[in-house]
Scaffold this active site. Structure first.
Site, PDB file in Angstrom:
ATOM      1  N   LYS B 104       0.925  -0.982   0.171  1.00 22.26           N
ATOM      2  CA  LYS B 104       0.201  -0.038  -0.059  1.00 22.26           C
ATOM      3  C   LYS B 104       1.267   1.422  -0.272  1.00 22.26           C
ATOM      4  CE  LYS B 104      -2.863   2.526   2.433  1.00 22.26           C
ATOM      5  NZ  LYS B 104      -3.675   2.846   3.954  1.00 22.26           N
ATOM      6  N   GLY B 165      -8.060   9.755  10.402  1.00 22.65           N
ATOM      7  CA  GLY B 165      -8.430   8.533  11.518  1.00 22.65           C
ATOM      8  C   GLY B 165      -9.073  10.248  12.221  1.00 22.65           C
ATOM      9  N   ALA B 191      -9.743   5.745   5.001  1.00 22.64           N
ATOM     10  CA  ALA B 191      -9.459   6.625   5.851  1.00 22.64           C
ATOM     11  C   ALA B 191     -10.476   7.557   6.189  1.00 22.64           C
ATOM     12  CB  ALA B 191      -8.132   7.759   4.978  1.00 22.64           C
ATOM     13  N   GLY B 192     -10.525   7.850   7.293  1.00 21.82           N
ATOM     14  CA  GLY B 192     -11.684   9.357   8.138  1.00 21.82           C
ATOM     15  C   GLY B 192     -13.017   8.124   8.334  1.00 21.82           C
ATOM     16  N   ASN B 213      -9.061   1.845  10.289  1.00 24.95           N
ATOM     17  CA  ASN B 213      -7.868   1.201  11.266  1.00 24.95           C
ATOM     18  C   ASN B 213      -8.681   1.626  12.479  1.00 24.95           C
ATOM     19  OD1 ASN B 213      -5.975   0.773  13.101  1.00 24.95           O
ATOM     20  ND2 ASN B 213      -4.497   1.550  12.413  1.00 24.95           N
TER      21      ASN B 213
END
Lengths: 67, 261
Positions: B104, B165, B191-192, B213
């Site tokens: 990635k 995040g 993400a997000g 994550n």
């Protein structure tokens, strides 16, 4: 005796010390790691033959948690 | 299960994945918690970062002591890299570690927003593809740049839902939809994402997968949230495949008028 930079830290090693010797010292021989010697990646097969010299820069990396 | 669901296989760079949920392994309290969350999520791929070994602590456990790379695919990332050179160095080291070719790529451009630097990202994608890497690429939600990545050999397009995040969820459904429609490689929202329903929304749009994550690691009960995401991704995918009903501005009665007393 030789002074090297290992992962940004000054480390003193014996003369005629190979990358493999260093990995043994830190219990890293069976770990998933990669080694960069003065900015060049060293394939595993050369660990035994590659001797460290004064002022060498060595980076040993592994996988950690990350997103 | 209907036939079309049985054949619904998620493939990235020729690799079949059991789950459309990919888990980031950062920010957990411990490796044990990380491993439990990955198991609960049902994910078969996790992202990992490449960092210096702590030479002062020889007995420190490693991530691979808790998550077996033979069972779960490790996807090395370039988190924290701000230039193409840094990203290339990181991924070449990752490949050396154990033959990882599926990686990635993320090249960041700004410390406050962690927004990707797309100029450096496109440059790196091109070089890595030529070196034989299979590159899954973190990117902005700009359809034009997403297309450029695909043209330069990207194996998967990974547009952000909102900043890394932030937990703000999917901010630009229109752009994500455009990217999904034009892409021939998998599109994975990265993400997000803030909560399970955000993942469902992304999957209902037709995304091939999601990468999560913080939304799991920073939940009050990460293991339970991992389960919630597992189900949310399956639900969203099934909902997409099932095809939603049409919308109407007025009510349409559910019960027949005929035979009304």
């Amino acid at each position: 005796m030789a002074k090297i930079q290992l992962n940004g830290k000054k480390v003193v090693i014996k003369s005629k010390y190979s990358i493999l010797d260093l990995l043994k010292k830190y219990n890293l021989t069976n770990k998933k790691i990669a080694v960069e010697h003065n900015g060049v990646i060293v394939p595993k097969v050369f660990f035994k033959k590659k001797y460290l010299k004064n002022n060498d820069r060595l980076e040993i990396v592994h996988f950690i948690g990350g997103g | 299960m209907e036939d079309n669901l049985k054949k619904d296989i998620f493939k990235v760079a020729g690799k079949s994945l059991k789950s459309r949920l990919i888990i980031g392994t950062g920010k957990y309290k411990s490796f044990l918690e990380t491993a439990k969350a990955v198991k609960a999520s049902g994910a078969s791929m996790v992202t990992v970062a490449v960092r210096r070994i702590n030479i002062l602590d020889k007995k420190k456990p490693l991530l691979s002591d808790y998550i077996d790379p033979k069972k779960i695919i490790f996807l090395p990332n370039t988190a924290g890299c701000y230039t193409s050179d840094e990203a290339l160095r990181t991924l070449r080291l990752a490949r050396e570690m154990g033959g990882w070719k599926l990686v990635k790529l993320e090249v960041l451009g700004d410390k406050k927003t962690l927004y990707p630097n797309m100029i450096e990202t496109i440059k790196s994608t091109k070089i890595l593809s030529k070196e034989g890497f299979k590159v899954m690429v973190y990117c902005t939600d700009d359809p034009l740049l997403a297309k450029k990545l695909e043209d330069n050999g990207a194996s998967a397009i990974m547009p952000l839902a909102s900043p890394i995040g932030s937990g703000l969820g999917l901010q630009n459904k229109v752009n994500i939809s455009l990217i999904i429609k034009q892409s021939k490689v998998p599109v994975i929202v990265d993400a997000g994402i803030g909560t399970a329903s955000d993942a469902t929304i992304a999957m209902e749009l037709g995304c091939d997968g999601v990468l999560i994550n913080s939304a799991i690691a920073k939940a009050k009960k990460p293991i339970l949230m991992a389960e919630a995401f597992r189900d949310a991704v399956i639900s969203g995918r099934n909902s997409y495949l099932a095809g939603r009903m049409g919308k109407s501005h007025f009510a349409i009665a559910s019960s027949p008028i005929k035979g009304l007393i």
